[in-house]
Scaffold this motif. Sequence first.
Motif: not given
Length: 344
Positions: A45-53
């Motif tokens: 899932v997207t969190f700002g410019e990063t991706t979280l697993t």
Amino acid sequence: MGWKVAVVGATGQVGREMLNILAERQFPADEVVALASPKSIGTEVTFGETTLTVKSLEDYDFRGTDIALFSAGGAISAKWGPKVAAAGAVVIDNSSHFRMDPDVPLIVPEVNAHALRAYAKRNIIANPNCSTAQLVVALKPLHDFAKIKRVVVSTYQSVSGAGNKGMDELFNQTKALYNPAFQGVEPKKFTKQIAFNVIPHIDSFMDDGFTKEEWKMTAETRKILDPDIALTATCVRVPVFVGHSESVNIEFENPITVEQAREILREAPGCMVVDRREDGGYITPLEAVGEYATYISRIRRDPTVEGGKGLALWVVSDNLRKGAALNAVQIAEILVARHLKKAA
């Protein structure tokens, strides 16, 4: 040192929006964790410019977590909310499970942020129903000026209020109806066809003929704003993907003019007035998508209420934002600014 935040239900519509808004508003978090059911483990899932697993809620250790934003349904909140709160995280819950608990504050920051002081009783804070949230944002400044006696509201609620399955059903039914080989559609999420239709039924029916959604609007408005307000609602599902609209008639104890109401609402937190008496001089749900504000249009005198004590309004908001995710993040912002203390 920043805060550690967990988002429970991170793969759902509201959970994803919570992550978006945490990033947009630059919430002071050192760590954000995405949680969901075991079947979602490994989803990104997207969190700002990063991706979280996504990690499993069932296996996660909440020790050291400061705030947990829940949007995974009432059953999950009922099971896990108290456990997470006991582990030390403040739970901000988007389900209906805790809303009417007298020891759990039900908060819309623009309306009753002062009630957050009571969160420590259970370490749980409730988010209101999406249709209630936008309504009370519009009602609060008018109530402060002229004191509301009675509200009659009819809602036009988008299918995103029913989650991913509701949005999928509208999309799939619409496609099917345009198919030359169309042979009918069978409703699954809703009780009747939603494409090109409206359904005067949200949530289960109660013994008095009202639905639970309609009861929620009444009970929650009284808890948040004023227990003496009389409110009756008719809640309707409409074939709109995102954005709830409301037709609102208000009876006041004291006179209030259209001009006064317009100026009061223009100055009120969270409100945006778009009220030109011309073609297109109002807001529709399509225009509210992705916005933070609660929009108020069609402000006019209600001639059926004597003494200049009645108004009619049109109220629109993005239900995934102000109706759910934004409201939860705003609560978290007030918590860290005014109430929570970070250990040195």
